[in-house]
Scaffold this motif. Structure first.
Motif, PDB file in Angstrom:
ATOM      1  N   MET A  28       0.817  -1.203   0.000  1.00 12.25           N
ATOM      2  CA  MET A  28       0.000   0.000   0.000  1.00 12.25           C
ATOM      3  C   MET A  28       0.861   1.268   0.000  1.00 12.25           C
ATOM      4  O   MET A  28       0.527   2.248  -0.663  1.00 12.25           O
ATOM      5  N   GLN A  29       1.985   1.243   0.723  1.00 17.91           N
ATOM      6  CA  GLN A  29       2.893   2.393   0.711  1.00 17.91           C
ATOM      7  C   GLN A  29       3.463   2.607  -0.693  1.00 17.91           C
ATOM      8  O   GLN A  29       3.583   3.751  -1.148  1.00 17.91           O
ATOM      9  N   ALA A  30       3.788   1.517  -1.378  1.00 21.07           N
ATOM     10  CA  ALA A  30       4.308   1.626  -2.742  1.00 21.07           C
ATOM     11  C   ALA A  30       3.261   2.233  -3.674  1.00 21.07           C
ATOM     12  O   ALA A  30       3.582   3.046  -4.545  1.00 21.07           O
ATOM     13  N   MET A  31       2.004   1.871  -3.475  1.00 16.22           N
ATOM     14  CA  MET A  31       0.934   2.439  -4.297  1.00 16.22           C
ATOM     15  C   MET A  31       0.780   3.934  -4.009  1.00 16.22           C
ATOM     16  O   MET A  31       0.690   4.744  -4.936  1.00 16.22           O
ATOM     17  N   LEU A  32       0.778   4.301  -2.748  1.00 17.83           N
ATOM     18  CA  LEU A  32       0.648   5.711  -2.385  1.00 17.83           C
ATOM     19  C   LEU A  32       1.802   6.537  -2.958  1.00 17.83           C
ATOM     20  O   LEU A  32       1.610   7.663  -3.412  1.00 17.83           O
ATOM     21  N   GLU A  33       3.010   5.968  -2.954  1.00 18.17           N
ATOM     22  CA  GLU A  33       4.194   6.664  -3.470  1.00 18.17           C
ATOM     23  C   GLU A  33       4.261   6.677  -4.995  1.00 18.17           C
ATOM     24  O   GLU A  33       5.149   7.303  -5.566  1.00 18.17           O
ATOM     25  N   GLY A  34       3.345   5.974  -5.662  1.00 13.50           N
ATOM     26  CA  GLY A  34       3.325   5.947  -7.123  1.00 13.50           C
ATOM     27  C   GLY A  34       4.214   4.896  -7.746  1.00 13.50           C
ATOM     28  O   GLY A  34       4.393   4.877  -8.963  1.00 13.50           O
ATOM     29  N   ARG A  35       4.794   4.003  -6.941  1.00  9.19           N
ATOM     30  CA  ARG A  35       5.605   2.917  -7.504  1.00  9.19           C
ATOM     31  C   ARG A  35       4.742   1.842  -8.144  1.00  9.19           C
ATOM     32  O   ARG A  35       5.210   1.118  -9.021  1.00  9.19           O
ATOM     33  N   PHE A  36       3.499   1.715  -7.699  1.00  9.49           N
ATOM     34  CA  PHE A  36       2.503   0.840  -8.322  1.00  9.49           C
ATOM     35  C   PHE A  36       1.295   1.691  -8.655  1.00  9.49           C
ATOM     36  O   PHE A  36       0.958   2.622  -7.908  1.00  9.49           O
ATOM     37  N   PHE A  47     -11.956   9.108  -6.968  1.00  8.47           N
ATOM     38  CA  PHE A  47     -11.459   9.119  -5.595  1.00  8.47           C
ATOM     39  C   PHE A  47     -10.043   8.566  -5.598  1.00  8.47           C
ATOM     40  O   PHE A  47      -9.629   7.910  -6.547  1.00  8.47           O
ATOM     41  N   THR A  48      -9.284   8.879  -4.547  1.00  9.10           N
ATOM     42  CA  THR A  48      -7.885   8.479  -4.512  1.00  9.10           C
ATOM     43  C   THR A  48      -7.416   8.221  -3.086  1.00  9.10           C
ATOM     44  O   THR A  48      -7.933   8.823  -2.139  1.00  9.10           O
ATOM     45  N   LEU A  49      -6.431   7.351  -2.971  1.00 11.34           N
ATOM     46  CA  LEU A  49      -5.770   7.099  -1.705  1.00 11.34           C
ATOM     47  C   LEU A  49      -4.960   8.334  -1.332  1.00 11.34           C
ATOM     48  O   LEU A  49      -4.155   8.814  -2.115  1.00 11.34           O
ATOM     49  N   ALA A  50      -5.183   8.848  -0.120  1.00 10.44           N
ATOM     50  CA  ALA A  50      -4.490  10.058   0.324  1.00 10.44           C
ATOM     51  C   ALA A  50      -3.460   9.786   1.408  1.00 10.44           C
ATOM     52  O   ALA A  50      -2.479  10.517   1.523  1.00 10.44           O
ATOM     53  N   ALA A  51      -3.690   8.744   2.232  1.00  5.11           N
ATOM     54  CA  ALA A  51      -2.756   8.414   3.313  1.00  5.11           C
ATOM     55  C   ALA A  51      -2.930   6.944   3.680  1.00  5.11           C
ATOM     56  O   ALA A  51      -4.019   6.388   3.547  1.00  5.11           O
ATOM     57  N   ILE A  52      -1.823   6.341   4.143  1.00 10.12           N
ATOM     58  CA  ILE A  52      -1.847   4.934   4.541  1.00 10.12           C
ATOM     59  C   ILE A  52      -0.882   4.734   5.698  1.00 10.12           C
ATOM     60  O   ILE A  52       0.180   5.361   5.749  1.00 10.12           O
ATOM     61  N   ASP A  53      -1.287   3.916   6.639  1.00 12.39           N
ATOM     62  CA  ASP A  53      -0.435   3.534   7.762  1.00 12.39           C
ATOM     63  C   ASP A  53      -0.971   2.204   8.270  1.00 12.39           C
ATOM     64  O   ASP A  53      -2.049   1.766   7.860  1.00 12.39           O
ATOM     65  N   LYS A  54      -0.262   1.584   9.160  1.00 16.26           N
ATOM     66  CA  LYS A  54      -0.708   0.295   9.665  1.00 16.26           C
ATOM     67  C   LYS A  54      -2.093   0.430  10.306  1.00 16.26           C
ATOM     68  O   LYS A  54      -2.278   1.210  11.238  1.00 16.26           O
ATOM     69  N   GLY A  55      -3.065  -0.308   9.743  1.00  9.94           N
ATOM     70  CA  GLY A  55      -4.420  -0.290  10.263  1.00  9.94           C
ATOM     71  C   GLY A  55      -5.232   0.936   9.929  1.00  9.94           C
ATOM     72  O   GLY A  55      -6.308   1.147  10.490  1.00  9.94           O
ATOM     73  N   HIS A  56      -4.774   1.749   8.970  1.00  9.53           N
ATOM     74  CA  HIS A  56      -5.395   3.047   8.710  1.00  9.53           C
ATOM     75  C   HIS A  56      -5.273   3.410   7.233  1.00  9.53           C
ATOM     76  O   HIS A  56      -4.206   3.263   6.643  1.00  9.53           O
ATOM     77  N   ALA A  57      -6.374   3.898   6.654  1.00  6.04           N
ATOM     78  CA  ALA A  57      -6.358   4.385   5.271  1.00  6.04           C
ATOM     79  C   ALA A  57      -7.255   5.609   5.161  1.00  6.04           C
ATOM     80  O   ALA A  57      -8.303   5.685   5.818  1.00  6.04           O
ATOM     81  N   ALA A  91      -7.482  -2.822   5.764  1.00  9.24           N
ATOM     82  CA  ALA A  91      -7.302  -4.254   6.042  1.00  9.24           C
ATOM     83  C   ALA A  91      -6.015  -4.773   5.409  1.00  9.24           C
ATOM     84  O   ALA A  91      -5.263  -5.536   6.034  1.00  9.24           O
ATOM     85  N   MET A  92      -5.737  -4.347   4.191  1.00 10.53           N
ATOM     86  CA  MET A  92      -4.532  -4.808   3.480  1.00 10.53           C
ATOM     87  C   MET A  92      -3.270  -4.499   4.270  1.00 10.53           C
ATOM     88  O   MET A  92      -2.307  -5.270   4.228  1.00 10.53           O
ATOM     89  N   THR A  93      -3.255  -3.399   5.003  1.00 13.77           N
ATOM     90  CA  THR A  93      -2.051  -3.033   5.758  1.00 13.77           C
ATOM     91  C   THR A  93      -1.727  -4.036   6.862  1.00 13.77           C
ATOM     92  O   THR A  93      -0.619  -4.010   7.405  1.00 13.77           O
ATOM     93  N   MET A  94      -2.654  -4.916   7.180  1.00 12.84           N
ATOM     94  CA  MET A  94      -2.457  -5.911   8.237  1.00 12.84           C
ATOM     95  C   MET A  94      -2.071  -7.284   7.685  1.00 12.84           C
ATOM     96  O   MET A  94      -1.835  -8.215   8.450  1.00 12.84           O
ATOM     97  N   VAL A  95      -2.013  -7.399   6.376  1.00  8.92           N
ATOM     98  CA  VAL A  95      -1.727  -8.692   5.730  1.00  8.92           C
ATOM     99  C   VAL A  95      -0.220  -8.938   5.735  1.00  8.92           C
ATOM    100  O   VAL A  95       0.551  -8.090   5.291  1.00  8.92           O
TER     101      VAL A  95
END
Length: 161
Positions: A28-36, A47-57, A91-95
């Protein structure tokens, strides 16, 4: 802030091997950074992902007239798509590395009509993350007025790769 990029064809998406070589948070961090690239639905529905952290989007979005129902109101499917995306990304951040997830169920509660053109912020947080399931909740609020327009919840299953 980096401008979001989106997949326009299946070949644009990372391979299964790449996905399984990373934890969900790393992915998810790679997606937010534009690597994916982000999923095409996010571009389609504005709509777009604006922030991501463990257990949080956090997602931001703005419904246009193209997303209205026959009465001219924002279609419930738009609320659902934004909520489902935020919930799933939290949820993905916990996988763990070597696994993936899928949604078992999700629920949407629409609290009030969302005006066309109003920017929203959708914040999702994981409530439980176990070996095989993740439970998350989200709130979709007006970015300017702070009012709750919808809430949602999900249960996801973690599957070993």
């Amino acid at each position: 802030m980096t401008r979001a990029i989106y997949a326009s064809r299946p070949e644009d998406l990372p391979s299964r091997d790449i996905l399984l070589s990373m934890s969900g948070l790393e992915f998810m961090q790679a997606m937010l950074e534009g690597r994916f690239p982000g999923p095409a639905i996010a571009e389609t529905l504005n709509f777009t992902l604006a922030a991501i952290d463990k257990g949080h989007a956090v997602f931001h979005g703005t419904p246009s007239f193209a997303f209205t129902n026959p009465m001219g109101g924002v279609h419930g499917g738009w609320y659902g798509a934004v909520l489902d995306s935020a919930l799933g990304c939290a949820a993905m951040t916990m996988v763990p590395k070597g696994s993936w997830y899928t949604t078992l169920e999700y629920k949407v509660n629409i609290a009030r009509a969302l005006p066309v053109g109003m920017e929203v912020e959708c914040i999702a947080n994981v409530q439980h993350a176990g070996r095989s399931t993740v439970v998350a909740e989200a709130v979709l609020r007006g970015a300017m007025d702070g009012k709750v327009y919808a809430t949602g919840s999900t249960t996801c299953i973690i599957i070993a790769g």
